[in-house]
Design an enzyme around this catalytic site. Structure first.
Site, PDB file in Angstrom:
ATOM      1  N   GLU A  33       1.177   5.094  10.081  1.00 55.23           N
ATOM      2  CA  GLU A  33       1.047   3.818  10.772  1.00 55.23           C
ATOM      3  C   GLU A  33       1.212   2.740   9.694  1.00 55.23           C
ATOM      4  O   GLU A  33       0.497   2.767   8.694  1.00 55.23           O
ATOM      5  CB  GLU A  33      -0.338   3.735  11.409  1.00 55.23           C
ATOM      6  N   ARG A 257      -8.077  17.277   6.298  1.00 53.66           N
ATOM      7  CA  ARG A 257      -7.609  16.160   5.494  1.00 53.66           C
ATOM      8  C   ARG A 257      -8.130  16.314   4.078  1.00 53.66           C
ATOM      9  O   ARG A 257      -9.125  16.990   3.830  1.00 53.66           O
ATOM     10  CB  ARG A 257      -8.006  14.827   6.090  1.00 53.66           C
ATOM     11  N   LYS A 267      -7.301   3.530   4.841  1.00 57.71           N
ATOM     12  CA  LYS A 267      -6.571   2.282   4.623  1.00 57.71           C
ATOM     13  C   LYS A 267      -7.446   1.073   4.932  1.00 57.71           C
ATOM     14  O   LYS A 267      -7.350   0.053   4.273  1.00 57.71           O
ATOM     15  CB  LYS A 267      -5.322   2.263   5.507  1.00 57.71           C
TER      16      LYS A 267
HETATM   17  P1  ATP Z   1      -6.315   6.154   7.203  1.00 56.69           P
HETATM   18  O1  ATP Z   1      -7.594   6.520   7.908  1.00 56.69           O
HETATM   19  O2  ATP Z   1      -6.394   6.212   5.743  1.00 56.69           O
HETATM   20  O3  ATP Z   1      -5.719   4.900   7.722  1.00 56.69           O
HETATM   21  P2  ATP Z   1      -4.590   7.545   8.932  1.00 56.69           P
HETATM   22  O4  ATP Z   1      -4.702   8.988   9.270  1.00 56.69           O
HETATM   23  O5  ATP Z   1      -4.990   6.561   9.962  1.00 56.69           O
HETATM   24  O6  ATP Z   1      -5.330   7.338   7.569  1.00 56.69           O
HETATM   25  P3  ATP Z   1      -1.789   7.387   9.227  1.00 56.69           P
HETATM   26  O7  ATP Z   1      -0.868   6.369   8.707  1.00 56.69           O
HETATM   27  O8  ATP Z   1      -2.037   7.446  10.677  1.00 56.69           O
HETATM   28  O9  ATP Z   1      -3.150   7.183   8.465  1.00 56.69           O
HETATM   29  O10 ATP Z   1      -1.417   8.820   8.663  1.00 56.69           O
HETATM   30  C1  ATP Z   1      -0.140   9.331   8.493  1.00 56.69           C
HETATM   31  C2  ATP Z   1      -0.258  10.828   8.299  1.00 56.69           C
HETATM   32  O11 ATP Z   1      -1.017  11.110   7.122  1.00 56.69           O
HETATM   33  C3  ATP Z   1      -1.011  11.457   9.455  1.00 56.69           C
HETATM   34  O12 ATP Z   1      -0.328  12.619   9.850  1.00 56.69           O
HETATM   35  C4  ATP Z   1      -2.359  11.757   8.889  1.00 56.69           C
HETATM   36  O13 ATP Z   1      -2.958  12.861   9.526  1.00 56.69           O
HETATM   37  C5  ATP Z   1      -2.050  12.012   7.416  1.00 56.69           C
HETATM   38  N1  ATP Z   1      -3.227  11.739   6.579  1.00 56.69           N
HETATM   39  C6  ATP Z   1      -3.933  10.597   6.496  1.00 56.69           C
HETATM   40  N2  ATP Z   1      -4.975  10.726   5.663  1.00 56.69           N
HETATM   41  C7  ATP Z   1      -4.927  11.990   5.182  1.00 56.69           C
HETATM   42  C8  ATP Z   1      -5.727  12.750   4.283  1.00 56.69           C
HETATM   43  N3  ATP Z   1      -6.798  12.226   3.686  1.00 56.69           N
HETATM   44  N4  ATP Z   1      -5.374  14.021   4.018  1.00 56.69           N
HETATM   45  C9  ATP Z   1      -4.279  14.562   4.599  1.00 56.69           C
HETATM   46  N5  ATP Z   1      -3.489  13.907   5.457  1.00 56.69           N
HETATM   47  C10 ATP Z   1      -3.794  12.644   5.763  1.00 56.69           C
HETATM   48 MG    MG Z   2      -4.187   6.194  11.777  1.00 60.39          MG
END
Ligand code: ATP
Ligand code: MG
Length: 553
Positions: A33, A257, A267
């Protein structure tokens, strides 16, 4: 690191799917995202998704999951692309979920036509109240009985902008008694009169995550849609939509994760650190962002090795950040140019050295036979590190002390003859003699000394600023620590040495070069450097200082 590795559970699934002909080839996607910069957790996901496709001859799409109009920015899109490229991966296609808005809208219409979706005028509080609890089934309201024709008209009007934000939603009609709360008539479209970074003002209704993600996977024929464990409850809805819409059967698989000690990976929280100026931007070298790590001098190779080594788990755990640092050290040891930099200078005068300058060759990297060498100017006046001298030294002190000898790296053995002090008794200078026959590489002195010091010739020294970073947080498990995560910020995470003295070779190197400042750590030139002043970031210390600290305690 070359032992035969067993397959992780996702690789096992992929191999089975290929072996039994379910798919001829695989397609994965990385779906960020664009609401922030990528962090090391995303690196894990990138390595996994792109790594699988690479290993099995498939392809990976980069898909921006930009269905939420208010938080997304082009700056983030650009940084994400930079980071993925820098990590060493190339995507088959660059896609945007927002490009599918028309198709997604069509999918919603299809559900309405099948009697599987309805427009609900309830407030969000009413919807929440009617949802029930995991043990009490929810109840449907009167809007669920709207006819297909009525729903089609209302949904068309929602799109046309006839209703204000929050006044109506489109819900999938599934099962208000499902043990999975996400199946209790989930909201799939909401009204939001907001400008979108790509579609502008074209839309005022936006699909929810659950009505965008799986459908986007299908549109792209993604075979293996890999996400993190918190999406397990979403899988039933993911499958329901695909089944009812009769679209390409993508499948979702979940892995744990990445969580890392002394690190936050969200983020939203990283944005707070930036906005509240606890750090200097998203790429502050203390940040767990990929751009921060890159600026700090971590290499993509080291990050990939780390992601590979930690593997793919099905249960959440906390990885020691020391493991990542281990891989960084291991790689830098192989590639870093050795250079000498004095952080806290003490001047020494070689009383028996002529008033000339000698150029002394020294290897760039003893670990790399092809690394070549550079010449270091040596003269009568040198800087050594102040803490490499002790006036009253204990036994087994092998550095410099009155009457004691040490070797200067790649140069000569010297002996401390006189200690010069100022009125307050502070040592200002040492007078030493050197042994001409002890020159490194042609030493015939027969003298063996135990200490070797780094040094810089005073007239040739280049001043530099050196930034020493420590962990940004004081507690191991920041995510689960009590109180606000910002209460645990380490106030000493940055130490600046404004006047270090470096050998002049540092002026000539390439800005991307990695350095080992001998006896000091690994460093990289920072983007804040100017013609007048070099600025270096410490990437990592030579040894794991925290492991020692913990043992001592
Ligand atoms: P954040 O909570 O940091 O914003 P998010 O999961 O909302 O993380 P996205 O941009 O939606 O961020 O994530 C893109 C991809 O990265 C998704 O498939 C997500 O599952 C993966 N991802 C995000 N954080 C992690 C993590 N700590 N370990 C492994 N994969 C991750
Ligand atoms: Mg997200």
């Amino acid at each position: 690191m070359s032992e035969e590795k067993s397959l992780n559970f996702i690789e096992e699934i992929v191999e089975a799917d290929l072996a039994n002909g379910k798919y001829a080839t695989i397609t994965t996607r990385f779906p960020p995202e664009p609401n922030g910069y990528l962090h090391i957790g995303h690196a894990k996901s990138i390595c996994l998704n792109f790594g699988l496709a690479k290993k099995y001859g498939g392809k990976t799409n980069l898909r921006f999951d930009d269905t939420n109009p208010v938080t997304e920015e082009t700056e983030y899109v650009d940084s994400i692309k930079d980071d993925v490229r820098w990590l060493g991966f190339s995507w088959a296609n660059e896609f945007y979920a927002s490009d599918y808005f028309e198709q997604l809208y069509g999918f919603a219409v299809k559900l309405i036509e099948k009697g599987l979706a309805y427009v609900d005028d309830s407030t969000s509080d009413e919807i929440a109240a009617q949802k029930g609890t995991p043990t009490i089934p929810g109840v449907r309201n009167v809007f669920a009985d709207r006819t297909v024709a009525e729903n089609l008209q209302l949904f068309t009007d929602m799109r046309a902008g006839k209703y204000p934000d929050g006044s109506k939603v489109l819900r999938a009609k599934i099962d208000m008694a499902s043990p999975n709360m996400l199946l209790r008539d989930p909201i799939i479209y909401r009204i939001k009169h907001a400008h979108h970074h790509r579609t502008g003002d074209k839309w005022c209704i936006y699909p929810m995550y659950d009505f965008a993600h799986g459908q986007s996977d299908s549109i792209e024929n993604i075979t293996h849609s890999i996400c993190t464990l918190e999406f397990i409850p979403h899988r039933d809805l993911y499958d329901w939509c695909i089944e009812k819409l009769e679209i390409f059967p993508s499948h979702q698989y979940e892995f744990a994760r990445l969580n890392m000690t002394y690190t936050i990976m969200s983020k939203r929280k990283l944005l707070q650190l930036v906005n509240e100026k606890h750090v200097n931007g998203w790429d502050d070298p203390r940040m767990s962002t990929i751009s921060g790590m890159r600026r700090r001098g971590y290499t993509a190779e080291a990050i990939r090795e780390f992601c590979d080594r930690i593997g793919v788990a099905k249960r959440e755990n906390l990885i020691d950040v020391g493991l990542l640092e281990f891989f960084v050290r291991e790689h830098l040891n192989k590639i870093a140019l050795r250079r000498m930099v004095v952080f806290d200078p003490l001047k020494i005068v070689l009383t028996n050295y002529p008033d000339t300058v000698e150029m002394l060759p020294s290897e760039n990297n003893p670990e790399n036979p092809e690394g070549g060498s550079r010449e270091i100017p040596f003269s009568k006046e040198l800087y050594i590190e102040r803490d490499d001298f002790m006036e009253v030294a204990p036994k087994k002190y092998f550095r410099l002390a009155p009457g004691q000898m040490v070797r200067l790296k790649s140069a000569y053995i010297i002996k401390c003859e006189d200690v010069i002090k100022d009125a307050e008794g502070k040592v200002t200078e040492l007078h030493c003699t050197y042994l001409p026959e002890s020159k490194s590489g042609s030493d015939t002195s027969g003298i063996h000394v135990k200490g070797t010091l780094h040094w810089v010739s005073v007239p040739h020294a280049v001043t530099a600023e050196v930034r020493l970073y420590d962990r940004l947080f004081k507690v191991e498990d920041v995510g689960n620590a009590e109180g606000d995560f910002k209460d645990h910020i380490n106030p000493d995470s940055l130490q600046v040495i404004s006047h270090a003295y470096a050998e002049p070779a540092l002026l000539l190197d390439n800005p991307d070069d990695r350095y080992q400042f001998i006896r000091k750590g690994y460093f990289i030139l920072d983007k804040d450097s100017t013609k007048e002043k070099l600025v270096f970031n410490r990437t990592v210390t030579l040894k794991d200082g925290w492991a020692k600290e913990t043992k001592k305690a």
